[in-house]
Motif scaffolding. Structure first.
Motif, PDB file in Angstrom:
ATOM      1  N   TYR A   1       0.830  -1.201   0.000  1.00 44.64           N
ATOM      2  CA  TYR A   1       0.000   0.000   0.000  1.00 44.64           C
ATOM      3  C   TYR A   1       0.870   1.258   0.000  1.00 44.64           C
ATOM      4  O   TYR A   1       0.665   2.193  -0.763  1.00 44.64           O
TER       5      TYR A   1
ATOM      6  N   PRO B   1      -1.197   5.821  -5.271  1.00 38.17           N
ATOM      7  CA  PRO B   1      -1.043   6.799  -6.350  1.00 38.17           C
ATOM      8  C   PRO B   1      -1.085   8.232  -5.819  1.00 38.17           C
ATOM      9  O   PRO B   1      -1.578   8.473  -4.719  1.00 38.17           O
TER      10      PRO B   1
ATOM     11  N   ASP C   1      -3.339  16.513  -3.649  1.00 34.57           N
ATOM     12  CA  ASP C   1      -2.467  17.134  -2.648  1.00 34.57           C
ATOM     13  C   ASP C   1      -1.587  16.120  -1.926  1.00 34.57           C
ATOM     14  O   ASP C   1      -1.066  16.401  -0.870  1.00 34.57           O
ATOM     15  N   ARG C   2      -1.471  14.917  -2.492  1.00 34.01           N
ATOM     16  CA  ARG C   2      -0.582  13.936  -1.867  1.00 34.01           C
ATOM     17  C   ARG C   2       0.420  13.460  -2.906  1.00 34.01           C
ATOM     18  O   ARG C   2       0.058  13.253  -4.064  1.00 34.01           O
TER      19      ARG C   2
ATOM     20  N   THR D   1     -20.444  16.651  -6.665  1.00 30.84           N
ATOM     21  CA  THR D   1     -19.456  15.846  -5.940  1.00 30.84           C
ATOM     22  C   THR D   1     -19.409  14.439  -6.522  1.00 30.84           C
ATOM     23  O   THR D   1     -18.347  13.898  -6.830  1.00 30.84           O
TER      24      THR D   1
ATOM     25  N   ASN E   1     -13.804  10.319 -12.107  1.00 28.06           N
ATOM     26  CA  ASN E   1     -12.529   9.794 -11.633  1.00 28.06           C
ATOM     27  C   ASN E   1     -12.490   8.277 -11.827  1.00 28.06           C
ATOM     28  O   ASN E   1     -11.508   7.715 -12.314  1.00 28.06           O
TER      29      ASN E   1
ATOM     30  N   ILE F   1     -11.555  -5.001   5.127  1.00 28.67           N
ATOM     31  CA  ILE F   1     -10.338  -4.265   5.504  1.00 28.67           C
ATOM     32  C   ILE F   1      -9.578  -3.834   4.249  1.00 28.67           C
ATOM     33  O   ILE F   1      -9.121  -2.696   4.129  1.00 28.67           O
TER      34      ILE F   1
ATOM     35  N   MET G   1      -8.703  -0.095   2.967  1.00 29.11           N
ATOM     36  CA  MET G   1      -7.325   0.356   2.726  1.00 29.11           C
ATOM     37  C   MET G   1      -7.182   0.957   1.343  1.00 29.11           C
ATOM     38  O   MET G   1      -6.504   1.958   1.138  1.00 29.11           O
ATOM     39  N   LEU G   2      -7.821   0.306   0.385  1.00 27.75           N
ATOM     40  CA  LEU G   2      -7.696   0.788  -0.992  1.00 27.75           C
ATOM     41  C   LEU G   2      -8.589   1.988  -1.269  1.00 27.75           C
ATOM     42  O   LEU G   2      -8.398   2.690  -2.246  1.00 27.75           O
TER      43      LEU G   2
ATOM     44  N   GLY H   1      -8.781   4.769   0.015  1.00 29.01           N
ATOM     45  CA  GLY H   1      -8.064   6.037  -0.027  1.00 29.01           C
ATOM     46  C   GLY H   1      -7.538   6.365  -1.418  1.00 29.01           C
ATOM     47  O   GLY H   1      -7.304   7.509  -1.757  1.00 29.01           O
ATOM     48  N   TRP H   2      -7.361   5.334  -2.241  1.00 31.66           N
ATOM     49  CA  TRP H   2      -6.855   5.572  -3.585  1.00 31.66           C
ATOM     50  C   TRP H   2      -7.907   6.249  -4.464  1.00 31.66           C
ATOM     51  O   TRP H   2      -7.576   6.932  -5.414  1.00 31.66           O
ATOM     52  N   PHE H   3      -9.122   5.971  -4.174  1.00 35.73           N
ATOM     53  CA  PHE H   3     -10.191   6.450  -5.062  1.00 35.73           C
ATOM     54  C   PHE H   3     -10.954   7.631  -4.488  1.00 35.73           C
ATOM     55  O   PHE H   3     -11.714   8.264  -5.178  1.00 35.73           O
ATOM     56  N   LEU H   4     -10.790   7.861  -3.194  1.00 33.70           N
ATOM     57  CA  LEU H   4     -11.523   8.962  -2.584  1.00 33.70           C
ATOM     58  C   LEU H   4     -10.575  10.133  -2.412  1.00 33.70           C
ATOM     59  O   LEU H   4      -9.577  10.026  -1.704  1.00 33.70           O
ATOM     60  N   ASP H   5     -10.889  11.192  -3.073  1.00 31.40           N
ATOM     61  CA  ASP H   5     -10.001  12.353  -3.028  1.00 31.40           C
ATOM     62  C   ASP H   5     -10.471  13.291  -1.917  1.00 31.40           C
ATOM     63  O   ASP H   5     -11.545  13.879  -2.012  1.00 31.40           O
ATOM     64  N   PRO H   6      -9.689  13.423  -0.851  1.00 32.63           N
ATOM     65  CA  PRO H   6     -10.128  14.320   0.226  1.00 32.63           C
ATOM     66  C   PRO H   6     -10.177  15.780  -0.229  1.00 32.63           C
ATOM     67  O   PRO H   6     -10.717  16.624   0.454  1.00 32.63           O
TER      68      PRO H   6
ATOM     69  N   SER I   1     -11.790  16.744  -2.837  1.00 31.31           N
ATOM     70  CA  SER I   1     -12.947  16.929  -3.717  1.00 31.31           C
ATOM     71  C   SER I   1     -13.869  18.010  -3.146  1.00 31.31           C
ATOM     72  O   SER I   1     -13.662  18.501  -2.045  1.00 31.31           O
TER      73      SER I   1
ATOM     74  N   LEU J   1     -18.546  12.320   0.001  1.00 32.83           N
ATOM     75  CA  LEU J   1     -17.929  11.235  -0.760  1.00 32.83           C
ATOM     76  C   LEU J   1     -17.566  10.062   0.159  1.00 32.83           C
ATOM     77  O   LEU J   1     -17.869   8.903  -0.139  1.00 32.83           O
TER      78      LEU J   1
ATOM     79  N   HIS K   1      -5.623  19.358   1.507  1.00 31.56           N
ATOM     80  CA  HIS K   1      -6.743  18.636   0.885  1.00 31.56           C
ATOM     81  C   HIS K   1      -7.325  19.441  -0.282  1.00 31.56           C
ATOM     82  O   HIS K   1      -8.540  19.528  -0.447  1.00 31.56           O
TER      83      HIS K   1
END
Lengths: 756, 637
Positions: free
Chosen positions: A25, A30, A34-35, A93, A100, B102, B106-107, B109-114, B116, B122, B237
């Motif tokens: 992870y 990716p 902002d990361r 939203t 995306n 789980i 964990m994953l 976070g890859w698709f949810l853009d804080p 946005s 979201l 963010h």
């Protein structure tokens, strides 16, 4: 065996999997807005590698593809439908989130990026009422496209789209003033995409950089698809043009603007020197490449070669033309006569050649051929065609057009037959020069074809206009003219009318200077520049209207205004002048009915022109103003001769009234009469008479200036005149006197008499 | 928040506005019809096998025994069977389900853009949807394969040799799997909550360089006083907050991306606190919306400005048009403060650009429906897609309002327009008061009207009923989160019940497919009903298939002919079947409260009660059916 063991084993497995997932992870995460993302993502970013070069290992994208179990096409379709639904329901939203997801599923599907980027910047942004929100969504769309570029680094169209959005969407929106200002201040955007300097933050320059990047990708082998090269390569230099233009719109002039335009000129010339692939093919079927700068050289080469060809056996071309002419039927000659008369100013080379031929070999052709043309039509049809357009009844226009159409059909066929090409000339040449003539004809054809192709491509991007524009705008006079127009506009907006008038007047002087500059031939004919100047004149008109003033006598662009009116009035000015000529002819012949009809027609046409060109009302063109006054005066004369009164509200009454009100004499006369009335009320009769004498003298001057007033053209002023004469009569009566024999307004008294 | 169909109060829903329209009676009718159908089918089958007399007897016996089975359920045996089901399940899929969850989190976070537009929305949508899908899948597998597996491995034979009733076996399974699912849901819910809170949590920094003095020279202001400051926070963010600090040093941050932060002083600088308002549980009190057209006539709907989505109706600016919300039960004791908070979301439509940099102006007025007294309490600038927060003061000073007037409502009647109150009844002195008491002057019998008007000619405001509401004190976010998970829990219980019911007479894979089919059908119940009613563009199922094959546009008519006639007739048959299915399948989608949570609204107890009763209404017949099917299997005898 312990029954708990399998369960414990499973738990161990799960924990192990989770523990192994953690480093994965951290490595594969990716990047987002902002990361920086995981280590792999950072490395990829540093090396500028795309996913294709790393074997498509963007983990987020791959995970989501795997999660759809090979059904990513179906999933993308469902998401696309969902995105449409979110857009319909204005759920922004979720729309963003869904887009995306789609791009994760289909990161290399260019249309998705283009379509949805457009959707965000153009469609979604338009849904917002607040312009700041609209700006944010325009930027969202650009961000979206740039993300797409990250996945598709070898696709020039995506780079180009980014350039287009940054340049055109921000620079051409209704709210472009606000957008451009916000864009310059958008630190986040410029930091994100590393805009090199504060100077470079202009949206046109940002767009230009992206256009340049897309050109680099094409040079590296990227495909443009079905996009035309001439358009594609024009965007970068055009952005520089637009930047320079925007600088001036924002009020930046002087050296910075000049440098902007100079750079634009250089880039435009470089664009003209760049090989452009066309859709035309050569003899081998290969696409022809052109250089936009080369049209003139091809055209002059063709002219020189044709001259050389004609010199091999002089007069051949004319002989061929005459032979063909003599073979025409009477009907064809009649039709050609009509075409040559109607279209002699059109500049068509074939028509010009026919006219030149006829002038030389049949000098009286204008009258001699007329019977042939008349023989083609019936008597009524001939009469209809002879009637000037302005005098035709409504139902006659269609019939006249039909007849003309028939004539031109025949004339068109003749025109085609009368076109002499170089091969016709070659066939007539005999002897040793024939082979050389053939080669010359071949070279002429090639040069002319290249010149035509280049001309066609030039028109697509308005090449000549921009080349000239960039050159003109660098001149000190142009910069000063623009600067004055800007100052004038500012002053007008802030209500500083005298300053605005001065600035506009100065701007006009500078434009005059430019028009007279021998370095810029026929600049006033350039429509784009002429439009700019006319806009400035419109603003000047607003100032003058608010100041109750007319254009100054030394207004330097009177002829220019008239020239534009002539060009833009769809023939109305020409018809008004034709009416003037016809009126004078009718008056000379004593035909009052026809003269009246022409006067009324002329008045209507001038009224139409004044409505469309308010500058004329304020005497921007003294020549046109005089023509209008002449028309009104002549109308008054005709009415007087016919013993008819002036109709109420005749078409140019407002114009006449305005100029009477503006006349210096009117003000003086009114002041003197008011003073006389005051003295009269105080029973100071001699002083009152003296004031009245002054007033009546001014009225006299005004009457001499506007004789039509005596015909009652302006009832309000006529009323004032009557009151003045009556007031004078009253004073005389109180003083026991009579009107003198040489009373200065005797004609007014006479005008009053029938009413009494 | 968009609510396309608002639910009535619980009792009104259950009993209906008139006695024959209540959900309760509808349920009784459907259950009665299904029971009767079952009895008739059973009787016919028995008659075919044994003849009419024996068939009648067998049917009577079956009903009697079935009833006895139900009545004599032993809680002790049910608990024992529940425990058995739990034990079996633990060894099977629960761990896998949990592990998958789980991984998904964990994953995620890859698709949810804080960064946005509204990350809270979201994140909440995601966790609720992901949990829902996983739990339902788990419930599906657990319930569909359990009984057939036991029958195949003959474990059930051991059970039925014990003195247990088929009803107890079915109930035991349902409860057992529910217990497992509930445990899992609690764990997932807790993790999800932490995930959301952690994902949204952030803070910004602000330095002295970020703040600039604002030049607002006011008359009488102290020239030596510190000027107000304005600036922006750091970018975190993908957003910044606009900061304004007044001369006294008190600062505030503007909302951005659906939240704000507290700003406090720290030494000579400022410190930005944690996220505030990203997670909310607003408690709205809705009114009933009606409209007034440009001529002042009452209308049910406003104007359609060409929007594809008919949710909002529009009113023309600069005319008499208004959107009118009538609130009931407005009493002083219900709103004890000095003001009633109002939130409003608008649609804005411009027919001309107007002044680009300025929003469109609107007004909000309060009107007494009895006296017609109308006080324009607020002139505001429009804002779209984000709630505009306003307040109605309970004591309104005449000088602080934009205007007062007396307005009659005008409605059409067969005898011509009727004014309420009639013009002659309008008491002009009411509008002359210096101070208005909201509850005394502007409320009549607990009713009050809020009028929304657009003040600019050529511009339009759009409104839907849920767009304007009084905002009561916020509910607990955590409790709201639990309510959201209650919705998923109800979905899960229904899936378990359907799965167990099918597994009593079908093999494992078939039962799973049948349950999955019921789930899909249940989730798309609305669409099925629209299809059954012929309200879907493109026609019924067969017509759509024909269009797909022939690549015909949905808006063009099919070519007339025999084929088209047959297609349309077949679709009518399909439509009857679809209507029946849509009526009996549980509406799984209705139990999803993700939208409430995501948009920061409290899931009202009214909604929870209605859905709970709905779930029970489906569970009871499912249990009965499962019991009857199991009774009729050889293994259970």
């Amino acid at each position: 065996m312990n029954p708990q063991r399998p369960f414990v084993r499973k738990v161990v497995y799960v924990v192990t999997i989770c523990v192994l997932l953690l480093p994965l992870y951290l490595l594969a995460r990716p990047a987002s807005t902002d990361r920086p993302g995981g280590r792999l993502s950072q490395l990829r970013q540093q090396a500028g590698l795309s996913q294709a070069q790393l074997g498509e290992i963007d983990p987020a994208s791959e995970t989501i593809k795997l999660a759809t179990l090979g059904m990513r096409g179906v999933a993308a379709n469902i998401l696309w439908a969902k995105a449409n639904d979110f857009k319909k329901k204005k759920d922004w939203t979720n729309l963003s989130a869904t887009l995306n997801q789609i791009t994760r599923l289909e990161p290399n599907f260019i249309s998705v990026w283009k379509f949805q980027g457009w959707n965000l910047s153009y469609n979604v942004s338009a849904e917002f009422d607040d312009y700041r929100e609209r700006y944010r969504w325009v930027i969202h769309g650009i961000d979206f496209l740039i993300r797409g570029v990250g996945y598709n680094r070898t696709h020039p169209r995506l780079y180009w789209e980014v350039g287009w959005f940054a340049a055109q969407k921000i620079g051409r929106a209704d709210e472009h003033k606000e957008f451009r200002a916000m864009f310059v201040k958008d630190d986040d955007f410029h930091e994100r995409y590393k805009t090199p300097s504060l100077e470079e933050r202009d949206n046109w320059l940002v767009g230009k950089r992206w256009f340049a990047r897309s050109e680099d990708v094409v040079k590296a082998g990227g495909s443009l698809g079905n996009m035309s090269e001439v358009i594609f390569y024009s965007n970068r230099p055009m952005s520089q043009m637009n930047y320079s233009e925007a600088l001036e719109d924002d009020g930046t002039f002087g050296e910075k603007a000049r440098q902007g335009w100079r750079k634009a000129e250089n880039e435009w010339n470089a664009y003209g020197a760049f090989p452009i692939q066309t859709s035309y093919t050569d003899d081998q079927g290969q696409p022809i490449k052109i250089f936009l700068n080369e049209r003139e050289s091809f055209a002059s080469e063709a002219v020189a070669l044709r001259k050389e060809l004609d010199s091999l056996q002089p007069g051949v071309r004319e002989d061929i033309l005459w032979e063909r002419w003599t073979k025409l039927s009477d009907e064809e000659m009649g039709a050609t006569h009509y075409m040559c008369i109607q279209d002699q100013q059109s500049g068509d080379p074939t028509i010009s050649a026919i006219i030149a031929l006829l002038d030389k070999r049949l000098p009286a052709w204008r009258t001699e051929l007329l019977p042939k043309r008349e023989a083609m039509l019936t008597q009524d049809e001939n009469r209809l065609l002879a009637t000037p357009k302005r005098n035709r009844q409504d139902d006659e226009h269609a019939a006249a057009e039909r007849i003309e159409g028939e004539i031109f059909k025949v004339a068109g066929r003749v025109r085609e037959r009368m076109m002499i090409n170089d091969l016709d000339v070659v066939r007539r040449i005999t002897g040793p020069d024939r082979s050389k003539a053939g080669q010359l004809a071949d070279r002429i054809a090639k040069s002319e074809r290249m010149a035509t192709i280049i001309q066609n491509y030039r028109q697509i991007v308005n090449f000549e206009h921009w080349r000239r524009r960039a050159e003109v705008e660098q001149s000190a006079a142009a910069l000063a003219a623009r600067s004055s127009a800007f100052e004038g506009k500012q002053a007008l907006a802030e209500g500083r009318l005298p300053e605005a008038a001065d600035a506009f007047a100065e701007g006009m002087r500078k434009w005059r200077e430019l028009f007279e500059d021998s370095g810029f031939d026929n600049l006033a004919d350039d429509d784009s520049i002429a439009e700019t100047v006319m806009e400035s004149i419109q603003d000047y008109v607003k100032v003058l209207e608010q100041q109750d003033d007319l254009f100054p006598d030394d207004f330097p662009l009177g002829d220019f205004v008239l020239q534009r009116v002539e060009k833009e009035s769809s023939g109305v000015l020409r018809m008004a002048r034709e009416a003037t000529a016809a009126r004078e002819k009718a008056l000379a012949e004593g035909d009052l009915d026809a003269a009246l009809a022409e006067c009324e027609g002329g008045l209507k046409m001038w009224q139409d022109l004044l409505g469309r060109f308010p500058a004329l009302t304020l005497m921007a063109s003294k020549e046109a103003g005089q023509e209008i006054f002449d028309t009104i005066n002549r109308y008054g004369d005709v009415l007087r001769q016919r013993h008819e009164p002036f109709p109420d509200n005749f078409p140019l009454l407002d114009f006449l009234h305005l100029h009477i009100e503006q006349a210096e004499e009117t003000l003086k006369a009114r002041n003197a009469i008011t003073e006389g009335n005051l003295l009269l009320s105080e029973s100071k009769f001699p002083a009152a008479q003296e004031a009245y004498d002054r007033g009546l003298a001014e009225w006299r001057k005004l009457l001499d200036k506007f004789p039509v007033l005596l015909s009652g053209a302006d009832k309000a002023v006529a009323g004032e005149l009557t009151q003045a004469v009556e007031g004078y009569g009253k004073i005389l009566e109180l003083r026991g006197k009579q009107f003198p024999e040489d009373f200065i307004l005797r004609d007014v008294r006479e005008m009053m008499r029938p009413a009494n | 928040m968009v609510i396309e169909e608002q639910l009535p109060p619980f009792l009104a829903w259950l009993l209906g506005p008139v006695w024959y329209q209540g959900a309760g009676l509808y349920w009784l009718a459907v259950v009665g019809c299904l029971s009767l159908s079952a009895v008739i089918v059973g009787f016919l089958c028995a008659t075919i096998r044994r003849g009419p007399v024996a068939g009648l007897k067998a049917t009577r016996n079956a009903i009697r025994e079935g009833l006895v089975d139900l009545v004599k359920i032993s809680p002790r045996r049910v608990v024992a069977l529940t425990r058995l089901a739990v034990k079996e399940s633990i060894g099977k899929k629960i761990v896998v389900g949990f592990a998958v969850f789980i991984v998904v989190l964990m994953l995620a976070g890859w698709f949810l853009d804080p960064g946005s537009e509204n990350p809270g929305r979201l994140y909440l949508s995601f966790v609720l949807t992901a949990t829902s899908y996983l739990v339902l899948l788990l419930a599906l597998f657990l319930s569909a394969f359990s009984l057939p597996g036991d029958i195949r491995s003959r474990t059930l034979h051991t059970v039925v040799t014990k003195p247990v009733r088929p009803s107890e076996i079915v109930l035991g399974r349902i409860l057992g799997f529910t217990a497992i699912g509930t445990f899992l849901l609690i764990v997932m819910g807790s993790l999800s909550y932490l995930f959301v809170v952690q994902g949204l949590s952030h803070t910004h920094t602000i330095t002295a360089e970020d703040l600039e003095p604002v030049d607002v020279a006011q008359e009488g202001a102290d020239p030596n006083a510190a000027p107000p400051l304005e600036g922006q926070t750091s970018l975190v963010h993908n957003h910044r907050h606009h900061v304004s600090i007044d001369p006294s040093g008190v600062g505030r941050l503007e909302r951005a991306n659906g939240h704000t932060h507290e700003l406090s002083t720290q030494g000579s600088g400022y410190k930005v606190g944690p996220t505030q308002g990203a997670l909310l549980a607003r408690v709205p009190i809705y009114g009933k919306l009606s409209f007034r057209d440009r001529d002042g006539l009452d209308k049910e709907m406003g104007i359609n400005v060409g929007d594809e989505w008919f949710y909002r109706s529009f009113i023309a600016g600069g005319t008499q048009a208004a959107a009118i919300w009538t609130f009931s039960g407005v009493r002083e004791d219900a709103f004890p403060g000095n003001e009633i908070p109002v939130e409003m979301t608008l649609g804005v439509f411009r027919t001309h650009k107007g002044k680009i940099t300025r929003p469109v102006l609107g007004s909000l007025s309060v009107r007494n429906p009895e006296t017609g007294l109308t006080v324009d309490v607020e002139i505001f600038e429009s804002r779209e897609f984000e709630p505009l927060q306003l307040a109605l003061p309970t004591r309104i000073d005449r000088n602080s309002v934009a205007g007062t007037q007396l307005i009659s409502r005008k409605a059409n009647s067969p005898d011509g327009p009727v004014l309420t109150p009639p013009t002659e009844m309008l008491d002009q002195s009411l509008a002359q008061k210096e101070e208005f008491n909201l509850f005394e002057d502007l409320v009549a019998d607990g009713k009050m009207e809020i009028w929304l008007r657009c003040l600019e000619s050529g511009q339009y405001f759009g409104a839907a009923q849920p767009d304007l509401y009084f905002r009561a004190d916020d509910a607990s976010v955590e409790l709201n989160f639990i309510k959201g998970y209650c919705g998923i829990w109800m979905q899960m219980v229904l899936v378990i019940a359907v799965g167990v019911m099918f597994s009593t007479f079908l093999s494992g894979p078939v039962a799973m497919i049948a349950t999955l089919g019921s789930m899909v059908g249940g989730f798309f119940g609305d669409f099925m009903m629209k299809l059954a009613e012929g309200a879907v563009v493109g026609g019924g199922p067969l017509e759509s298939l024909v269009r797909l094959i022939t690549q015909k546009n949905v808006s063009t008519d099919l070519d007339p002919g025999l084929g088209t006639d047959i297609t349309l007739m077949a679709d009518r048959v399909f439509q009857v079947a679809l209507r029946g299915m849509a009526s009996v399948l549980p509406p799984f989608g209705d139990f999803n409260y993700a939208t409430y949570l995501a948009y920061g609204f409290d899931v009202s107890w009214n909604v929870v009660c209605i859905r709970l009763v709905t779930a029970l209404a489906f569970l009871f017949p499912l249990f009965i059916a499962g019991h009857l099917f199991l009774r009729n299997r050889e293994v259970a005898r």
